[in-house]
Scaffold this active site. Structure first.
Site, PDB file in Angstrom:
ATOM      1  N   ASP A   1      33.745  37.245  25.856  1.00 21.86           N
ATOM      2  CA  ASP A   1      34.977  37.443  26.609  1.00 21.86           C
ATOM      3  C   ASP A   1      34.694  38.391  27.770  1.00 21.86           C
ATOM      4  O   ASP A   1      33.582  38.893  27.924  1.00 21.86           O
ATOM      5  CB  ASP A   1      36.083  37.970  25.704  1.00 21.86           C
ATOM      6  CG  ASP A   1      35.748  39.317  25.079  1.00 21.86           C
ATOM      7  OD1 ASP A   1      34.761  39.938  25.504  1.00 21.86           O
ATOM      8  OD2 ASP A   1      36.461  39.740  24.159  1.00 21.86           O
ATOM      9  N   SER A   2      35.691  38.641  28.583  1.00 19.70           N
ATOM     10  CA  SER A   2      35.475  39.473  29.774  1.00 19.70           C
ATOM     11  C   SER A   2      35.649  40.956  29.489  1.00 19.70           C
ATOM     12  O   SER A   2      35.322  41.795  30.319  1.00 19.70           O
ATOM     13  CB  SER A   2      36.462  39.073  30.863  1.00 19.70           C
ATOM     14  OG  SER A   2      37.791  39.393  30.456  1.00 19.70           O
ATOM     15  N   GLY A   3      36.220  41.298  28.335  1.00 20.02           N
ATOM     16  CA  GLY A   3      36.575  42.677  28.042  1.00 20.02           C
ATOM     17  C   GLY A   3      37.992  43.025  28.426  1.00 20.02           C
ATOM     18  O   GLY A   3      38.497  44.094  28.073  1.00 20.02           O
ATOM     19  N   GLY A   4      38.651  42.103  29.126  1.00 19.88           N
ATOM     20  CA  GLY A   4      39.999  42.392  29.608  1.00 19.88           C
ATOM     21  C   GLY A   4      41.017  42.608  28.519  1.00 19.88           C
ATOM     22  O   GLY A   4      41.854  43.502  28.614  1.00 19.88           O
ATOM     23  N   PHE A   5      40.961  41.799  27.467  1.00 17.22           N
ATOM     24  CA  PHE A   5      41.955  41.929  26.398  1.00 17.22           C
ATOM     25  C   PHE A   5      41.900  43.315  25.777  1.00 17.22           C
ATOM     26  O   PHE A   5      42.933  43.946  25.529  1.00 17.22           O
ATOM     27  CB  PHE A   5      41.734  40.859  25.326  1.00 17.22           C
ATOM     28  CG  PHE A   5      42.744  40.915  24.210  1.00 17.22           C
ATOM     29  CD1 PHE A   5      43.984  40.317  24.349  1.00 17.22           C
ATOM     30  CD2 PHE A   5      42.464  41.581  23.027  1.00 17.22           C
ATOM     31  CE1 PHE A   5      44.932  40.377  23.329  1.00 17.22           C
ATOM     32  CE2 PHE A   5      43.394  41.654  22.000  1.00 17.22           C
ATOM     33  CZ  PHE A   5      44.634  41.046  22.159  1.00 17.22           C
TER      34      PHE A   5
ATOM     35  N   ASP B   1      40.812  38.506  33.316  1.00 15.60           N
ATOM     36  CA  ASP B   1      42.205  38.175  33.586  1.00 15.60           C
ATOM     37  C   ASP B   1      43.077  39.361  33.207  1.00 15.60           C
ATOM     38  O   ASP B   1      42.614  40.295  32.548  1.00 15.60           O
ATOM     39  CB  ASP B   1      42.631  36.938  32.789  1.00 15.60           C
ATOM     40  CG  ASP B   1      42.517  37.166  31.276  1.00 15.60           C
ATOM     41  OD1 ASP B   1      41.644  37.939  30.859  1.00 15.60           O
ATOM     42  OD2 ASP B   1      43.296  36.557  30.521  1.00 15.60           O
TER      43      ASP B   1
ATOM     44  N   GLN C   1      46.906  31.605  32.477  1.00 14.61           N
ATOM     45  CA  GLN C   1      47.929  32.502  31.975  1.00 14.61           C
ATOM     46  C   GLN C   1      49.307  31.988  32.397  1.00 14.61           C
ATOM     47  O   GLN C   1      49.425  30.915  32.968  1.00 14.61           O
ATOM     48  CB  GLN C   1      47.687  33.924  32.473  1.00 14.61           C
ATOM     49  CG  GLN C   1      46.453  34.599  31.884  1.00 14.61           C
ATOM     50  CD  GLN C   1      46.652  35.036  30.440  1.00 14.61           C
ATOM     51  OE1 GLN C   1      47.712  34.847  29.844  1.00 14.61           O
ATOM     52  NE2 GLN C   1      45.616  35.637  29.853  1.00 14.61           N
TER      53      GLN C   1
ATOM     54  N   GLY D   1      46.768  34.278  26.538  1.00 16.14           N
ATOM     55  CA  GLY D   1      48.120  34.796  26.433  1.00 16.14           C
ATOM     56  C   GLY D   1      48.944  34.187  25.322  1.00 16.14           C
ATOM     57  O   GLY D   1      50.178  34.270  25.345  1.00 16.14           O
TER      58      GLY D   1
ATOM     59  N   ASP E   1      38.634  30.499  18.513  1.00 13.67           N
ATOM     60  CA  ASP E   1      37.976  31.661  17.903  1.00 13.67           C
ATOM     61  C   ASP E   1      39.031  32.579  17.326  1.00 13.67           C
ATOM     62  O   ASP E   1      40.180  32.580  17.776  1.00 13.67           O
ATOM     63  CB  ASP E   1      37.150  32.433  18.930  1.00 13.67           C
ATOM     64  CG  ASP E   1      38.034  33.372  19.748  1.00 13.67           C
ATOM     65  OD1 ASP E   1      38.024  34.590  19.463  1.00 13.67           O
ATOM     66  OD2 ASP E   1      38.757  32.901  20.652  1.00 13.67           O
TER      67      ASP E   1
ATOM     68  N   CYS F   1      35.552  23.483  -3.052  1.00 12.40           N
ATOM     69  CA  CYS F   1      34.648  23.997  -2.013  1.00 12.40           C
ATOM     70  C   CYS F   1      33.211  23.986  -2.533  1.00 12.40           C
ATOM     71  O   CYS F   1      32.955  24.372  -3.679  1.00 12.40           O
ATOM     72  CB  CYS F   1      35.059  25.422  -1.630  1.00 12.40           C
ATOM     73  SG  CYS F   1      33.998  26.187  -0.390  1.00 12.40           S
TER      74      CYS F   1
ATOM     75  N   CYS G   1      30.696  25.680  -0.956  1.00 13.01           N
ATOM     76  CA  CYS G   1      29.937  26.756  -0.322  1.00 13.01           C
ATOM     77  C   CYS G   1      29.121  27.521  -1.357  1.00 13.01           C
ATOM     78  O   CYS G   1      29.334  27.413  -2.568  1.00 13.01           O
ATOM     79  CB  CYS G   1      30.862  27.704   0.442  1.00 13.01           C
ATOM     80  SG  CYS G   1      31.749  28.920  -0.565  1.00 13.01           S
TER      81      CYS G   1
ATOM     82  N   CYS H   1      31.263  29.657  -3.857  1.00 14.79           N
ATOM     83  CA  CYS H   1      31.987  28.907  -4.886  1.00 14.79           C
ATOM     84  C   CYS H   1      31.038  28.253  -5.887  1.00 14.79           C
ATOM     85  O   CYS H   1      31.442  28.000  -7.032  1.00 14.79           O
ATOM     86  CB  CYS H   1      32.877  27.860  -4.228  1.00 14.79           C
ATOM     87  SG  CYS H   1      34.288  28.584  -3.351  1.00 14.79           S
TER      88      CYS H   1
ATOM     89  N   HIS I   1      32.767  32.807   2.393  1.00 17.42           N
ATOM     90  CA  HIS I   1      33.615  31.700   1.948  1.00 17.42           C
ATOM     91  C   HIS I   1      34.657  31.333   3.001  1.00 17.42           C
ATOM     92  O   HIS I   1      34.853  30.141   3.303  1.00 17.42           O
ATOM     93  CB  HIS I   1      34.326  32.046   0.637  1.00 17.42           C
ATOM     94  CG  HIS I   1      35.420  31.071   0.309  1.00 17.42           C
ATOM     95  ND1 HIS I   1      35.173  29.849  -0.286  1.00 17.42           N
ATOM     96  CD2 HIS I   1      36.766  31.120   0.541  1.00 17.42           C
ATOM     97  CE1 HIS I   1      36.316  29.190  -0.407  1.00 17.42           C
ATOM     98  NE2 HIS I   1      37.293  29.941   0.077  1.00 17.42           N
TER      99      HIS I   1
END
Length: 381
Positions: free
Chosen positions: A96-100, A150, A193, A220, A270, A308, A310, A313, A339
């Protein structure tokens, strides 16, 4: 003309919903979409090794520009050979850009046209982040996909406030694009946005599409609005984005929203959700959420999820995981995180199969019934 670092290939659209089965082509390989990307905030997915990520079928992972800039520093990571080499991951990385993170420091930052001045959360030092600085950091990190800086604003703001923010975000996107020094190695995505305003989402998308980014994110959302409202925004926003480029919905990771987002044309997702709730003992299963710390699991020797396959499990019981959490053993957090990530990655694999077979609505109905989710948001399909 230089080939873009990131490309997208559409393979099939579900005939009932328009959900897209595709591939994203990166400098570190080609991977199927729609996909869920585990979040590795500080060059590490919490409680999970890169070996385990590969074992469970992870494709992309995320790194957090803000946190990596603060420590260990983007220049040190560049000296190490880039983020891939630094953290021993040879598949794609998105940063990410770091903006959040910067904009979440509401009481300790000041926004101007040049960028954002803020006090970092580690030592209180005054720092400055601009579109050009964000590009410099992300270029040093060497991620496959970088995000434009942003202005990350709350969802419930006035029209005038959001309009000014959208216009600034577009100007910052252009500045970042001009500052990007490695377009042949790293793909830069623009971020649409506009909060819940259709006209502003349209304006933002038009601005960014005119700059011809190799991919686009919808930002956003998942910031306090309802699921119905998020789906409403996606309904009118994703059609504004090019069909031949990847579409990324930022910060979304619940099972219902992954399916509903894919049905609205999203390719990439994500979220920290699966590992965050795992650290508290909450597990995702085919029968809904399970809080393994509860007393009723003390002598429950069944697997976490009998549907499951995995590693967790197949090898451990609910009683054992409950014991680990009650004894404050970190291994419990590792097993629970493994899991949950596996569960979502496998769900996305099953969703891709459903798209290929034009059975997304049936798949959604099954998952929502298992979890007890509200079915109403499928009404438009």
């Amino acid at each position: 003309m230089t080939e873009p670092a990131i490309k997208y290939r559409l393979i099939h659209e579900d005939k009932h919903t328009g959900a897209r089965l595709g591939e994203i082509i990166t400098p570190h390989g080609t991977y199927p979409t729609p996909m869920f990307m585990p979040v590795g905030t500080q060059a590490s997915v919490k409680n999970i090794s890169t070996r385990e990520l590969k074992e469970m079928g992870a494709e992309f992972i995320l790194g957090n520009t803000y946190h990596l800039w603060l420590r260990p520093g983007d220049e040190l990571i560049a000296e190490a050979g880039g983020l891939h080499k630094f953290m021993n991951w040879d598949q794609p990385i998105l940063t990410d850009s770091g903006g959040f993170q910067v904009f979440s420091l509401a009481g300790n930052r000041s926004i101007k046209e040049e960028g954002v001045t803020f006090k970092n959360h580690l030592n209180g030092d005054t720092m400055f982040l601009s579109p050009e600085k964000a590009m410099s950091i992300e270029n040093n990190l060497g991620s496959d996909v970088m995000m434009s800086l942003d202005e990350a604003i709350p969802y419930f703001e006035t029209y005038d406030y959001v309009k000014n923010s959208v216009e600034r975000t577009s100007r910052w996107a252009e500045r970042g694009l001009n500052a990007h020094r490695r377009p042949e190695d790293q793909g830069l995505f623009g971020i649409v946005q506009g909060a819940g305003f259709k006209s502003l989402r349209k304006q933002s998308a038009a601005d960014l599409v005119s700059m011809d980014f190799p991919g686009y994110a919808v930002g956003g959302l998942s910031v306090g609005e309802s699921k119905v409202e998020m789906n409403r925004v996606l309904d009118f926003t994703t059609p504004l984005l090019p069909a031949d480029k990847p579409r990324y919905l930022m910060g979304v990771g619940s099972a219902d929203s992954l399916i509903d987002g894919a049905m609205r044309g999203i390719d990439m997702f994500d979220c920290v959700l699966p590992t965050r709730i795992a650290r508290k003992g909450t597990l995702m299963t085919h029968h809904g959420r399970l809080v393994v710390k509860n007393g009723k699991y003390k002598a429950d020797f069944r697997p976490i999820d009998d549907e499951c396959d995995c590693y967790v499990c197949q090898n451990y019981t609910r009683a054992y995981l409950r014991h680990l959490f009650n004894a404050n053993e970190l291994h419990g957090q590792n097993l629970a995180s493994y899991h949950n990530l596996y569960f979502l990655l496998k769900m996305m694999e099953d969703l891709r199969t459903a798209i290929a077979n034009d059975q997304v609505l049936e798949f959604r109905e099954m998952v929502f019934a298992q979890y007890g989710f509200d079915q109403v948001n499928a009404r438009n399909f």
